[in-house]
Design an enzyme around this catalytic site. Structure first.
Site, PDB file in Angstrom:
ATOM      1  N   ASP A 562       0.819  -1.208   0.000  1.00 10.73           N
ATOM      2  CA  ASP A 562       0.000   0.000   0.000  1.00 10.73           C
ATOM      3  C   ASP A 562       0.851   1.254   0.000  1.00 10.73           C
ATOM      4  OD1 ASP A 562       0.863  -0.732   2.639  1.00 10.73           O
ATOM      5  OD2 ASP A 562      -0.444   0.815   3.435  1.00 10.73           O
ATOM      6  N   GLU A 563       0.220   2.364  -0.359  1.00 13.53           N
ATOM      7  CA  GLU A 563       0.789   3.700  -0.231  1.00 13.53           C
ATOM      8  C   GLU A 563       2.212   3.786  -0.776  1.00 13.53           C
ATOM      9  OE1 GLU A 563       0.239   4.514   3.956  1.00 13.53           O
ATOM     10  OE2 GLU A 563      -1.773   5.263   3.611  1.00 13.53           O
TER      11      GLU A 563
END
Length: 897
Positions: A562-563
C-alpha cells in the site's frame, strides 16, 4: 545611529531613571556573548528549557500554501521559556510533528523538515539567547489541521555540533496515576470549539461533553438488567459473547459448579483445548476430579457440513455435553462456558446452544513496527482473541519506523532496524521518528527473537489462531532499507562488494525526489534491483522455516503493497530494468504492480498465499496474480469504499473488510481532543458503532452514519460504466460474499501497552460479535444495486429499534459480566466517561454501561460516591471507577449554570 546619540535621544524622551534602566538593559544585551553549546550546555538546556505546544487555529489563512492540501493548514505556537539563562548557540532541537510544517514566524529560529515526521529547530544569527524566565514564541503553519491533543509527539531532542543529545525534560510523557494512560503535559489544552475543534467551516462535529453524553446515555435503561443481575437465570446470565446462532435456556434451572468441573476428553486431543480450560480456572472455575455429577463429554461430529468452529453445547442439571465438527469447535464451546460464567458465581444456566461462525476470517491487526509491543502483550492479546473466538492475528512486524523480527541470516535488520535513537548516520539505529527519544532500550524499541516469535506462534496455535505476519513492501520499508544500507557499508568497508550488494534495497545512483504519505523521501524498496528480490526471498525462506519449527505453518503472508510513493523516476537501475525486461513493462508507472505480481508468484512457489492492501492490489493484472489472493479492503465507506471491495469479491478474491470508518481502533472512541487517537477517517468510533456494523451490506451505512465531519453522505452501489463501456463499479454478484473482517490497531501514537489495550478493549468484543454472529437486524444486501442515503429508508425504524435493544443487552452484558473478566485478566480496557448535567443545582449522572461506580467532586474537593441526584453549588468533575476501585476513567467537567 550611534550608541551615544541613541542615549541622548533616550534621555530626552524618558526620565533619568528609566533611561538608565533601558541603557543598562541594552548594554547587558549587547555584552552577552553566545558561545557554542558544550555538552554541559546541552544538559542545562535539556533540564531548564520549558516547551509548550499550543494549537491556535485550524481555519485556513493567507499564510497557508494554496498549492498544498487544498490550502488547508493550521496555526500553532511553540512557546520556549527557561528559568535559567541560556547563553549558548549552535544547538538544535529535533522533534516529531505528524504533518509537515510549511512556514514559521520568527527571526531567531528556523524550523526545517528532516524526514518523515522529524523536524529540526535551529537558532539563527539573530538569536540573542535566553534571559532568566524569558519566553520566546515560534509561530508556525502546518499541513491539514490538528484536532487532538495527542497529535503532539513527546521527547524533543536537543543536540550540539558534537551530536551530544538529550531529551528536553519538559517534553517527556508522564503516566496519569488515575487512568494509567500517557499524558503530554507540554501540550496546552484545546478549548476553542470553532478554532481548535473544527476541521473546516463545514464540520458539524460536536465535542462530546459530559452534558451531551448524559443525553445520549438516557436512551438506554439498565434497571431491569441490574435486577436480573442478582439472579442465576436472568437475561445477562444467559448471554454469550459473541452471540451464538441459537440458544435457549431455562428460566428456573441452573447447574451448580461450586465443586468445579471435571473433563472427559474422549477422542479429543487435550492439548488442543487446554488454553480454554486454563481460562476457566483463571476466572475461578475449579478443575477437579472430585466434582460431583458434573461431567463434560467431548465428542467430534463426523461428516458435518457445518463450517470450522461449529459446535453444540448442552448444559444439563447434572452434566455438560459438547459436540463439534473439529477441535476448534470444542475450544469455542468451552469459551462459551466461560462467557456464561459470571466471576465469583457458582452456577451456570441450563440450556442448549447451537453455534457456528458467520465468517471464517475474524481478525485483528496489531502494528508492532511503529511502536513495539512486547511478547507478553501479544500473549495476553492471544488469550482474549481466543476467549472471543477471533482466529486471525495479523502481526505487522516491519514498517518505516521499525523491523521487529529476528532473521538469523540478516542480523542487521534488528541490530539497526529494531531501535530508534539519535544517530544521524543510521548505522547504529534509525532516526528518532514518532517522538522516540534517544534511549535505544525504551518501550518503543525492541524485537522478537526467534524463540520469542515461536512462543507467540505456539500460543496462537493453542488458541486456534493463525498468525499472518506482515513486513510491508515496497513502500513502508525504510527500516529494512536502512538496515541493509548499514550492511552494505559494513561489507564495502571490508572490501567485499559482492556481499555488500547481495541484499541492497536502494539504487545509490537514484536521484528521485518523492514524498510518501508519511513524508519520507527514502522508504520505498527499489523494485528494479535483483538484490531486492533476493532479500525478500531470503526473508521469506527464513520466516517460513521459523514457522515450520514452531509447527505453525506459514500459509499466508501479508506483503502490504500500500501507499507506494512516486519512487524510481530517476533510477538508472529502473531505466535499465525496463529496457532489459521481457515482461512487457514499458513505463515507470507499471513497476509497482509488476513488483506485487512478481512477489505474489514468488510466494506461491513457496506454498504461501498472498495478502495485501486493496490500493496496491487495485493496479495489478488479475491474470498475472495467483488464484488465491487476500485483499484487505480499507476504502472509506463515506467515500464509496464499498466499490473496490465489491470489485475484488466479484473477481473471486478473498476480501477481508478493514474499513477505517469503523475498524481502525487507533481512532478515538469519542470526539474529544483529550481522547487519544488519529482521526483522518473518523472522529469517533466507540464500541456501539462497531456493534452497529453490517459487513454484509457496506453501502447501507449511509442511512445512519455520517462522514468524518458528521455530515450525511451518499453511497452509490449501482452499475457504472466508463466511456469505453468497461465496468467502473458494480454491486456484488448474487450470493458472493466477503471472507471476513479485521480490526486494525496502528501504533504511530500508541507508545505504551496500557494505551494499546485501552484502544483495543472493549471495541474488540464488538468486533468479535460482528465477525462471529450475523445480526438479526441487518439489512439484506440488494444485488440489483441501490443508492443509499439518509432518505432511502432500507434500515427501517423497526430494525433500528431491534438493533438498539440488542445493543442494550450486549452493553449490559459487558458491564455486568465481561469487564470483570477483563479486569481479572489484567486487561487495561477503556473505562467509560460519565455523562452528567446540573439542573437547578442538582447533579444528574449516568453511564453507557452498568457495573461501574460513579464519583464526583468540586475542583479542589475530594471524590465522593454518586448514588442518586445530589445538590451542588459549583462546577463538578465526574468519573467512573471499577467495582474493585482499582481503576478510574478520565474525569469530565460539568459546568454549573
Amino acid at each position: 545611529m550611534s550608541m551615544k546619540l541613541l542615549l541622548v535621544v533616550c534621555c530626552m524622551a524618558l526620565s533619568v531613571s528609566a533611561c538608565q534602566s533601558n541603557t543598562e538593559s541594552r548594554q547587558q544585551k549587547q555584552s552577552t556573548k553566545l558561545s557554542p553549546a558544550t555538552n554541559a550546555a546541552i544538559d542545562t538546556i535539556a533540564q531548564s528549557l520549558e516547551i509548550k505546544y499550543q494549537q491556535v487555529d485550524n481555519r485556513p489563512s493567507a499564510q497557508c500554501d494554496q498549492q498544498v492540501e487544498g490550502g488547508n493548514c493550521y496555526k500553532a505556537n511553540l512557546r520556549l521559556s527557561t528559568h535559567k539563562a541560556i547563553n549558548s548557540t549552535q544547538w538544535k532541537i529535533y522533534f516529531s510533528h505528524i504533518t509537515p510544517i510549511q512556514s514559521i514566524e520568527s527571526e531567531e529560529f528556523t524550523i526545517n523538515h528532516v524526514n518523515g515526521d522529524l523536524h529540526v529547530i535551529e537558532p539563527t544569527d539573530k538569536f540573542t539567547g535566553f534571559k532568566t524566565n524569558e519566553t520566546k514564541v515560534i509561530t508556525f503553519y502546518a499541513d491539514f489541521w490538528s484536532l487532538s491533543e495527542t497529535d503532539a509527539m513527546p521527547n524533543y531532542i536537543v543536540v550540539n555540533n558534537n551530536d551530544y543529545a538529550k531529551v528536553v525534560n519538559s517534553t517527556k510523557a508522564i503516566i496519569d496515576e488515575d487512568t494509567g494512560l500517557e499524558l503530554l503535559p507540554f501540550v496546552m489544552p484545546y478549548t476553542d470549539t470553532e478554532r481548535q475543534f473544527k476541521r473546516t467551516k463545514n464540520d458539524k462535529t460536536q465535542r462530546l461533553t459530559a452534558e451531551r453524553l448524559y443525553e445520549r446515555n438516557k436512551k438506554y435503561d439498565f434497571s431491569s438488567y441490574l435486577t436480573q443481575n442478582q439472579q442465576s437465570t436472568g437475561v445477562i446470565a444467559q448471554q454469550i459473547i459473541p452471540t451464538p446462532s441459537y440458544s435457549k435456556f431455562s428460566s428456573t434451572r441452573t447447574l451448580n459448579i461450586s465443586e468445579g468441573l471435571h473433563f472427559n476428553f474422549n477422542n479429543v486431543n487435550k492439548n488442543k483445548v487446554t488454553a480454554a480450560i486454563n481460562r476457566l480456572e483463571k476466572l475461578g472455575i475449579k478443575r477437579t476430579n472430585s466434582a460431583l455429577a458434573i461431567d463434560v463429554n467431548l465428542h467430534l461430529v463426523a461428516n458435518s457440513t457445518d463450517p470450522q468452529g461449529s459446535y453444540q453445547l448442552a448444559i444439563k442439571a447434572d452434566a455438560i455435553d459438547i459436540n463439534a465438527v473439529d477441535e476448534s469447535g470444542i475450544f469455542y464451546a468451552i469459551q462459551s462456558l466461560a462467557s456464561l460464567y459470571k466471576v465469583a458465581s457458582d452456577t451456570l444456566p441450563v440450556g442448549d446452544v447451537k453455534d457456528l461462525p458467520h465468517y471464517q476470517f475474524r481478525g485483528i491487526l496489531v502494528d508492532v513496527a511503529r511502536n513495539f509491543r512486547d511478547k507478553n502483550f501479544i500473549l495476553k492479546l492471544l488469550d482474549q482473541m481466543g476467549a472471543y473466538k477471533l482466529n486471525k492475528l495479523h502481526l505487522h512486524l516491519g514498517d518505516d519506523e521499525g523491523w521487529r523480527l529476528a532473521i538469523p541470516s540478516l542480523p542487521e535488520l534488528t541490530q539497526v532496524g529494531s531501535k530508534r535513537c539519535f544517530d544521524k548516520t543510521e548505522q547504529q539505529c534509525l532516526l528518532p521518528q514518532l517522538g522516540a527519544g534517544v534511549d535505544a532500550s525504551s518501550e518503543a524499541n525492541g524485537f522478537y527473537s526467534v524463540a520469542d516469535y515461536q512462543e507467540i506462534l505456539k500460543a496462537a496455535s493453542a488458541r486456534h489462531i493463525q498468525v499472518i505476519p506482515s513486513l510491508d513492501m515496497p513502500g513502508h520499508s525504510r527500516a529494512a532499507i536502512k538496515s541493509m544500507t548499514a550492511r552494505y557499508n559494513k561489507y564495502l568497508k571490508q572490501g567485499d562488494t559482492l556481499k555488500a550488494e547481495q541484499f541492497l534495497l536502494h539504487d545509490p545512483s537514484d536521484t528521485t525526489q518523492y514524498s510518501s504519505v508519511q513524508y519520507y523521501n527514502d522508504n520505498t524498496i527499489n523494485v528494479c534491483l535483483e538484490s531486492s528480490y533476493a532479500f525478500i526471498n531470503e526473508v521469506m525462506q527464513q520466516v517460513k522455516a521459523i514457522h515450520s519449527e514452531a509447527k505453525h505453518p506459514l500459509t499466508r503472508y501479508h506483503i502490504g503493497a500500500d501507499e507506494t510513493a512516486g519512487a524510481w523516476v530517476s533510477s538508472p537501475a529502473c531505466a535499465q530494468y525496463i529496457k532489459n525486461n521481457d515482461s512487457g513493462i514499458t513505463k515507470l508507472s507499471q513497476l509497482g504492480s509488476h513488483f506485487i505480481e512478481r512477489i505474489a508468484n514468488m510466494l506461491e512457489s513457496m506454498d504461501i498465499e498472498t495478502a495485501a492492501w486493496s490500493d496496491g492490489l487495485s493496479h495489478t493484472n488479475l491474470h498475472n496474480m495467483p488464484a488465491v489472493v487476500q485483499a484487505n479492503s480499507w476504502g472509506l465507506l463515506m467515500w464509496n469504499g464499498h466499490q473496490l471491495a465489491h470489485q475484488f469479491v466479484n473477481q473471486d478474491w478473498q476480501v477481508v473488510l478493514s474499513n477505517p470508518d469503523v475498524l481502525y481502533f487507533d481512532f478515538p472512541y469519542e470526539a474529544d481532543p483529550k481522547e487519544p487517537g488519529y482521526y483522518w477517517g473518523s472522529r469517533h468510533i466507540n464500541t456501539e458503532k462497531v456493534f452497529q456494523f453490517m459487513p454484509d451490506n457496506l453501502p447501507v451505512h449511509a442511512e445512519f452514519w455520517l462522514d468524518r465531519e458528521d455530515n450525511p453522505y451518499v453511497a452509490d452501489d449501482t452499475l457504472k460504466l466508463d466511456e469505453a463501456g468497461n465496468i467502473k463499479s458494480a454491486p456484488l454478484i448474487a450470493n458472493k460474499h466477503v471472507l471476513g473482517i479485521q480490526g486494525q490497531l496502528w501504533s504511530e501514537n500508541t507508545r505504551t501497552n496500557n494505551m494499546a489495550e485501552y484502544k483495543l478493549f472493549p471495541r474488540l468484543l464488538s468486533l468479535a460479535e460482528r465477525a462471529w454472529h450475523k445480526a438479526s437486524w441487518s439489512v439484506p444486501y440488494n444485488y440489483n444495486g441501490f443508492v443509499y442515503s439518509q432518505n432511502s429508508d432500507r434500515f427501517t425504524k423497526q430494525l433500528a429499534q431491534l438493533r438498539d435493544f440488542k445493543w442494550q443487552t450486549f452493553s449490559a452484558t459487558l458491564g455486568l459480566k465481561e469487564f470483570a473478566k477483563l479486569e481479572a485478566e489484567n486487561i487495561h480496557f477503556r473505562i467509560p466517561n460519565v455523562g452528567a448535567q446540573i439542573v437547578k443545582s442538582t447533579l444528574f449522572a449516568n453511564l453507557a454501561y452498568p457495573g461501574f461506580l460513579i464519583e464526583y467532586k468540586t475542583v479542589d474537593g475530594q471524590w465522593s460516591d454518586y448514588k442518586q441526584p445530589v445538590k451542588v453549588d459549583a462546577d463538578i468533575w465526574v468519573r467512573a471507577k471499577t467495582i474493585s476501585g482499582n481503576r478510574f476513567g478520565r474525569a469530565l467537567k460539568v459546568a454549573h449554570p
